[in-house]
Design an enzyme around this catalytic site. Structure first.
Site, mmCIF file in Angstrom:
data_model
loop_
_atom_site.group_PDB
_atom_site.id
_atom_site.type_symbol
_atom_site.label_atom_id
_atom_site.label_comp_id
_atom_site.label_asym_id
_atom_site.label_seq_id
_atom_site.Cartn_x
_atom_site.Cartn_y
_atom_site.Cartn_z
ATOM 1 N N GLU A 298 74.316 54.718 66.281
ATOM 2 C CA GLU A 298 74.016 54.111 64.980
ATOM 3 C C GLU A 298 72.663 54.595 64.445
ATOM 4 O OE1 GLU A 298 76.230 52.280 63.242
ATOM 5 O OE2 GLU A 298 77.515 52.887 64.899
ATOM 6 N N TRP A 301 73.238 57.936 62.963
ATOM 7 C CA TRP A 301 73.840 57.816 61.628
ATOM 8 C C TRP A 301 72.749 57.687 60.557
ATOM 9 C CZ3 TRP A 301 78.290 58.444 59.164
ATOM 10 C CH2 TRP A 301 79.496 58.430 59.877
ATOM 11 N N TRP A 330 88.436 53.914 38.006
ATOM 12 C CA TRP A 330 87.964 52.585 38.391
ATOM 13 C C TRP A 330 88.283 51.576 37.289
ATOM 14 C CZ3 TRP A 330 86.921 52.603 43.308
ATOM 15 C CH2 TRP A 330 86.332 53.719 43.903
ATOM 16 N N TRP A 406 78.525 52.724 51.399
ATOM 17 C CA TRP A 406 79.391 52.416 50.262
ATOM 18 C C TRP A 406 80.375 53.546 49.986
ATOM 19 C CZ3 TRP A 406 81.017 48.499 47.463
ATOM 20 C CH2 TRP A 406 80.387 47.273 47.647
#
Length: 492
Positions: A298, A301, A330, A406
């Site tokens: 992590e 990352w 969207w 995201w």
């Protein structure tokens, strides 16, 4: 490690070479590359440039700014123990910094400026402007790789490109890692109080208050600021939770994570210090205890996303990493977005997670994926709206990690979840919050129900508890998202 310097060192022969250290997202005394390097060269003064209005332009809200302000107070006290004054440049924008830094250097007769690199595009532009301005004054500039082990550009594919997929990046990271990259920088020694050109002791400055129009931040006791607080969290994690990290990190009702993300984001602790703690326990970053190596993964990352900011600058500018997803259709759905923000979607795990964010300034990582995928797939709302809402509330908000997460959930980014992977928020709750303890703690209207019904309350339960019906049907929403992505593929 130093990456470059500019301008001739015109003051190298001076008896006193005052070193100015500019701290930004590295608010600590220990293991601070720039501070340690400067302290080896001469007496040190530290400067910070809070620029609250600029941070707000970048989307950061009251929680992050309050954590920053409190961190600066703690830093000032820590530096005082070394007789290092903290100067504060209270300006509104990055554009003002080159001139005011130049003025400070001139007033103190500074020989050199030291700072640790940052990688978001606005910070890169700011630092380039500072470099040019100080070159005009023949002030030597030193900048260092500090927040990550490898500077962007050091790890490239066989074709000479930046990695756009995490796994090969991680393998290369481990392969090329050598001990010197993880060596901790020493704290500075206690110095004599530095003097200005008039022989007067250089005084520190007051930390500016937050803008008066900010919302009230979350309870400060949730996030005590400073490197001592960060070290306490690291020690507690390593002692009680690290070896079970791989088992507990996805369970929101359990304190299974390190809770260090906010401290890493502002550099109140370094990744190197985290790696050192793992090495002390495990002797390796890549093998051995599975919980420890999962946590190291992590941390890597976080570094990967910093390389992405440099290698693929479009992600700094609200653009998708996957170019073909620019054309995704969207939906405009303000009512759905508001329900998501306020934790009233009718999906208990989603609502509990969103309420955790707005009440604590933080959200469990598994839930960041669940809520982001709900917004982008169930509601088909642009990921950029969710990214901005998170940044506004997160105490650990940081462009690289927030944007990367995201875009992963929205299937527009690096290592993106396949567009057909759409988490069912009900089954996610049943799997990772089996007894619905987390849901009960943050959606108290459902707490009187048995655990199974907290995950899937009936219409009668919802009516009795005052809890809303789902704003969208999972199956219908899934098909709608699949159709949107399929249409995108056909159109390209």
């Amino acid at each position: 490690m130093p990456t470059s310097s500019t301008s001739p060192d015109s003051s190298a022969s001076a008896e006193v070479s005052l070193q100015l250290v500019w701290l930004r997202s590295d608010l600590r005394v220990h293991d601070n590359t720039a501070l340690a390097a400067a302290a080896e060269r001469g007496p040190v003064v530290v400067v910070v440039t809070p620029c609250y209005p600029q941070w707000r332009q970048h989307g950061h809200g009251a929680n992050k700014l309050d954590f920053l302000r409190r961190g600066l107070h703690v830093l000032q006290q820590a530096l005082a123990g070394y007789h290092i004054p903290l100067k504060v440049i209270d300006c509104d924008t990055f554009a003002e910094i080159p001139e005011v830094l130049a003025a400070l250097c001139a007033s103190l007769n500074v020989a050199a400026l030291h700072f640790n690199d940052e990688y978001a595009i606005n910070e890169q532009i700011r630092d380039a402007a500072v470099r040019r301005r100080l070159a005009d004054l023949d002030i030597r500039l030193h900048h260092y790789t500090d927040m990550i082990a490898f500077a962007p550009g050091e790890l490239l594919t066989g074709k000479g490109d930046y990695y756009g997929v995490f796994t090969p990046f991680s393998k290369r990271w481990h392969k090329d890692l050598v001990a010197r990259r993880l060596k901790l920088a020493p704290a500075p020694g206690v110095q004599a109080t530095p003097l200005d050109p008039h022989g007067q002791a250089i005084q520190g400055d007051a930390i500016p208050p937050l803008p008066h129009d900010l919302p009230v931040p979350v309870d400060a006791s949730l996030w005590p600021a400073g490197e001592d607080a960060a070290q306490e969290r690291l020690e507690r994690f390593m002692t009680f939770r690290a070896r079970r990290y791989h088992e507990q990190r996805d369970l929101p009702a359990t304190r299974g994570t390190s809770e260090l993300s906010a401290y890493l984001a502002l550099g109140m602790i370094s990744a190197r210090q985290c790696y050192a703690a793992v090495l002390a326990e495990n002797g390796s970053l890549s093998d051995g205890d599975v919980g420890l190596t999962a946590w190291v993964n992590e941390l890597i990352w976080r570094e990967f996303y910093q390389h992405i900011l440099i290698g693929f600058p479009r992600v700094n500018r609200h653009r998708p990493f996957q170019r073909h997803t620019e054309a995704l259709a969207w939906r405009d759905d303000d009512a759905g977005f508001d329900a998501w923000c306020e934790g009233r979607t009718g999906y208990p795990l989603v609502d509990a997670a969103m309420r955790q964010l707005t009440s604590t300034g933080w959200m469990h990582n598994r839930l960041r994926m669940v809520t982001a995928m709900f917004l982008t797939k169930h509601l088909l709302i642009d990921w950029r709206r969710g990214e901005a809402f998170f940044m506004e509330h997160l105490v650990d908000g940081e462009l690289g990690a927030n944007n990367g997460g995201w875009q992963w959930a929205a299937s527009t980014g690096t290592d993106a979840a396949p567009y057909f992977r759409i988490f069912n928020p009900t089954t996610q709750g049943e799997r990772f919050d089996k007894d619905a303890e987390f849901i009960a703690s943050l959606v108290p209207e459902l707490s009187s129900l048995p655990a199974k019904r907290r995950h899937q309350p009936s219409d009668e339960d919802r009516h009795a508890c005052g809890y809303p019906r789902p704003i969208v049907d999972h199956k219908a929403a899934r098909l709608r998202a699949l159709d949107a992505f399929k249409a995108l593929s056909k159109g390209n």
